[in-house]
Design an enzyme around this catalytic site. Structure first.
Site, PDB file in Angstrom:
ATOM      1  N   ALA A 108      -4.605 -17.517  -5.489  1.00  0.00           N
ATOM      2  CA  ALA A 108      -5.462 -17.027  -6.289  1.00  0.00           C
ATOM      3  C   ALA A 108      -4.897 -17.697  -7.773  1.00  0.00           C
ATOM      4  CB  ALA A 108      -5.485 -15.858  -6.457  1.00  0.00           C
ATOM      5  N   ASN A 137      11.524  -6.034  -9.258  1.00  0.00           N
ATOM      6  CA  ASN A 137      12.100  -5.710 -10.682  1.00  0.00           C
ATOM      7  C   ASN A 137      13.411  -6.821 -10.663  1.00  0.00           C
ATOM      8  OD1 ASN A 137      10.743  -3.884 -11.932  1.00  0.00           O
ATOM      9  ND2 ASN A 137      11.680  -2.231 -10.871  1.00  0.00           N
ATOM     10  N   ASP A 176       7.900  -2.320  -0.362  1.00  0.00           N
ATOM     11  CA  ASP A 176       8.241  -1.033  -0.489  1.00  0.00           C
ATOM     12  C   ASP A 176       7.565  -0.129  -1.421  1.00  0.00           C
ATOM     13  OD1 ASP A 176      10.566  -1.532   0.856  1.00  0.00           O
ATOM     14  OD2 ASP A 176      11.977  -1.849  -0.768  1.00  0.00           O
ATOM     15  N   GLY A 190       1.142  10.243  13.281  1.00  0.00           N
ATOM     16  CA  GLY A 190       1.107  11.641  13.798  1.00  0.00           C
ATOM     17  C   GLY A 190       2.659  12.215  13.899  1.00  0.00           C
ATOM     18  N   ALA A 191       3.467  11.700  13.011  1.00  0.00           N
ATOM     19  CA  ALA A 191       4.969  12.029  13.331  1.00  0.00           C
ATOM     20  C   ALA A 191       5.188  13.766  12.911  1.00  0.00           C
ATOM     21  CB  ALA A 191       5.743  11.327  12.291  1.00  0.00           C
ATOM     22  N   GLN A 232       8.894  -5.762  10.028  1.00  0.00           N
ATOM     23  CA  GLN A 232       7.912  -5.091   8.892  1.00  0.00           C
ATOM     24  C   GLN A 232       7.763  -6.134   7.628  1.00  0.00           C
ATOM     25  OE1 GLN A 232       9.443  -0.763   8.441  1.00  0.00           O
ATOM     26  NE2 GLN A 232      11.021  -1.692   9.543  1.00  0.00           N
ATOM     27  N   ARG A 233       8.597  -7.206   7.554  1.00  0.00           N
ATOM     28  CA  ARG A 233       8.444  -7.865   6.093  1.00  0.00           C
ATOM     29  C   ARG A 233       7.278  -9.148   6.657  1.00  0.00           C
ATOM     30  NH1 ARG A 233      10.964  -7.388   2.239  1.00  0.00           N
ATOM     31  NH2 ARG A 233      12.876  -6.219   2.250  1.00  0.00           N
TER      32      ARG A 233
END
Lengths: 322, 322, 322, 322
Positions: free
Chosen positions: C22, C103, C128, C186-187, C254-255
């Site tokens: 973009a 950051n 995160d 649904g934990a 997860q990354r």
């Protein structure tokens, strides 16, 4: 309020089960008895109403469709139908309803309240995202991702063969699925019912692409665009005879599938929000999320007011396909 | 053999990139120079031929489509076209070819060998799985899983609305994708071009389902079935006017997507096998896997012989939809 | 402004490529020359800077990771490092930067501006979602869906064996991924670093589940929770010796992965928004989306201010696991 | 044979539900009464046995786990336990069993037959693919694709950061999942328990990669490899201090998820095959697929004989990572 019921109505959408679960578990949490009505208003008339326990909604949060089944009811549109429905609810002592569906559903609930005083709080269950009163409807995020997954796959074969694809996605009156899946899929053009796209713009877009050495192009057409992908694609075929142009309609696959995280959380918030609204005396309103806050909007507004597509998104398609 | 080239031709299929990678890495391993030809035979004629290094095929094993692009060439069917193609290869000193494609591709390679003595070893790249000489073709497993994923999603909405769906899957001459996605998707009936399915059988299947209180049904129709899903579904609509019958065509989405593990491994074995066959003097043969062993089958056989669908599978649909 | 550059820095996240695309396409649209810097600040110092064209970002919107690669730079934290970086930019005439990261990245950009007057506009790239100044960070929605997909799969085996699973998800200082994937999965309980969860609460939750005949339970533990899933799970094992308790850490999966529609659109808006901000004279700010509007927040605020987790979500876990 | 029962036992695997469904529907097709036993041998002893109808297995073919639940039974290993189990079956008139599981399950069935003459036909349900007598076990293809999906995602982040990843996949005694997911994931090295991989080979592979300018590498380690990914990765960290090395263990996610088309069809064939074998007088055998044919192998062979990994595959890893 001691006894309430939940049902799904109109076209099904992924996340409806998560919404049912939240309404049921919420009721149990607040010590209220809750029933499930199968097949929407039709089932209300036929008395397909059963008590729901915590375990009735175990292991359904990840499932597409609706365990309560859905239907569009002709009978409920008649005075006689509604009278029987009311009787069925009265027999069981049900004092309020959580209705998961769209404007057809809410219209019925409004009339039902005016006739019998049974309050309903709605939750927006439709993949089209065209309901005023909520930034997102339940099932929309999943449908966009399903369409996107298909667009990604079609891009593979479009690239390999230097082809142009016209892909029709759902959205009879609304270009939401089209615009979002189009931007995310890197489409060269998106055609939505909200704005008129002249055929010349399609032609121009393709020509510009060739000038920039693009060998394949994807054009997303919302179902509600006049003519649909089939007619528009066919017209373009006549104009560019040498181009390899294909037309595909994604169809009902967009209605199913395990809901995304976004839809499960949205549905959980709205199912709980609708239930809590009902307890707190709300009626003839739809629970929605606006700017990340839970709000209740009168059915009268959700039915009559339009939710426009952001101009920003339409502008973005053009910039990003440079 | 010092210099060889690899190309993809005909309809693309997921796993072609894994196959290209295996041929390229195999050549490097054996100290042979390898070129990639873009756009199949068309690119061979136009000289779109570039050296391939190990890094040229890095990070492509997981990608659908083909980085070498594919095409169906009219020019290569002419004597003149093939003469130019031969010249292009000669200029670069290319002595042998790895061709990833189907029978159209192999027919061209056979003629090319007869005219110019350039040996080709083929690898079966087509989602249809209709090639004699291999138990599985590259892309078939991925296409079946893509179709299945769509069927699973449609099942969600079919169940929620008590609907009957006619779903058309790819397979112009072959019912492989239909039968496998049908069994795996729990379809009530599968219609394949290999066997004639009278309309009465469709009617009977639906009636039996209702008798057993099935409220939704899915019927898979192979593309090559006479009339396709649209015509067959429309006929059934006339007969069961009250039933809610929908028709959907999965379309080109079945050609794309990241290949499954099965297809990547199959493609890797066949790409390497084709390359090794070429080195070892094979020509006009297709590398295939039969009973988990690598075998080479003459193009003459892959082109003329048929691979029947197992009766076992057809029988299984009936038993499992009891 | 005639020349700008874009780079990614810090931990990678899905959608960074859509953001790069973009910024690049936006620059081209506005007639500005744009460069890509590889390996973040390290590459800026080493001069890994190349011009980006429209085709440089073709077919990357769907890819995880970052084509510009990322790194955490020690050298840029030194005065000498920044001096060389500035020289590199000056040599090419680069007047402004689009920095995609978190950051750490923004802190560097702030110092760099104070020393050399090179303006930077940031885009929040981190899974995160712990950045003040935006409702969502790029990659967060994808990471939540990846975690959710794993939780759904683990639920299958937990149910089949009546097991209790402690699942650790990413989030060193933030419970966002944990809370969202927990609600959506649904934990039975979610443990986040923002609030202290005494061990007694874990014990109580499991006991209550057994009392309600729940045979399997899933507890989501954010990485930043003291002890993590391993330590907490082990303590529970000692207390409930007969229970079948398992611990799993979802880790780096997860990354990665193709970004969701949500992340691609968010990244596109923010990449374009950062570029447009830079053109319009913004500096030392991060482009973010708050209440669906594009806003620019000073780095000083993104770095010092905290974004709290909604109490509503924490409350919801408890109600919905009734 | 008038009455039979089906159960799942040992570790669950995706496709077990498709296998249960095939056994149940097959029995109904042949006019035999069929029961489902919950929780494996434990449930047999406790009498958790219920009649199964056609609808009992509706809409389960796509579900991971097992609706009959599974367990490893200590009690069934005792003479007393088996006596009670026999009594339970006798009370209901059950004459034969379909057991879906692995060698632990089959060992129990063998002893049970020797003591009480109740015949069992097994179906191989384990993700490890380490059972003699079948080319593929139920759940293996799904587990490989799940591992592969994770590897693809990790590759994204490994590439972006120039990292080395040691990824541990399931397979306590067998490298099948490791070798297949490794080849399909384009791993640089695969470490399996069947062959010894000296640490020097790991070091050499990484060095060679760097020499060829590979900046990221993925090494797949089977669970059963001595030390596992954690220990091996840690040793390598000490040697290459400057390299950015990460270790991840995919864990239980590999056991769950919707089964692939391959697993659903395999499971359907084997569930039906086991049931038909039982009807036809087979006992103490496992139904398997060898060279695409249904075969029955005595439990004594499945338990004692080993199924080696193809050398071809191990060789292929090396060639393809050139």
């Amino acid at each position: 309020m001691k006894k309430v019921a939940v049902f799904t109505s109109g076209g099904d959408s992924p996340g409806m089960n998560a919404c049912i679960r939240a309404a049921v578990r919420g009721a149990i949490y607040y010590g209220i008895e809750i029933f499930g009505i199968r097949h929407g208003y039709d089932g209300m008339i036929r008395g397909e109403i059963t008590p729901m326990k915590s375990y009735s909604v175990s292991n359904i949060i990840q499932k597409g469709g609706t365990i309560l089944k859905s239907a569009r009811s002709k009978e409920f549109r008649t005075k006689e139908g509604r009278a029987i429905a009311h009787e069925q609810l009265q027999n069981l002592g049900i004092e309020g309803l959580v209705a998961i569906g769209g404007n057809g559903t809410f219209t019925g609930a409004q009339v039902f309240y005016e006739e019998y005083g049974i309050p309903t709080v709605g939750a927006p269950g439709t993949i089209d995202n065209d309901l005023y009163g909520t930034d997102y409807t339940i099932g929309y995020d999943t449908a966009v991702n399903t369409a996107l997954d298909a667009i990604d796959k079609i891009r593979d074969t479009a690239d390999s063969h230097d082809r142009i694809f016209f892909i029709e996605v759902m959205g009879r009156d609304s270009g939401y699925i089209a615009i979002q899946s189009g931007i995310a899929g890197g489409a060269e053009l998106v055609m939505v019912p909200e704005t008129f796209t002249p055929l010349e713009e399609v032609i121009e877009t393709l020509k510009q692409g060739w000038n920039r050495s693009k060998t394949s192009s994807i054009i997303i057409v919302a179902e509600g665009e006049e003519g649909g992908a089939t007619e528009i694609g066919s017209k373009i075929k006549v104009i560019f005879e040498d181009a390899d142009i294909r037309i595909t309609n994604l169809g009902h696959v967009q209605r199913g599938g395990a809901p995304t995280a976004f839809d499960r959380i949205l549905a959980s918030r709205l199912g709980l929000g609708a239930l809590e609204g009902l307890i707190n005396g709300q009626k003839c309103v739809m629970a929605g999320i606006v700017n990340n806050q839970l709000v209740y909007t009168p059915f009268k507004d959700t039915i009559t007011k339009l939710k426009p597509i952001s101009d920003d998104l339409i502008r973005m398609v053009r910039i990003l396909s440079v």
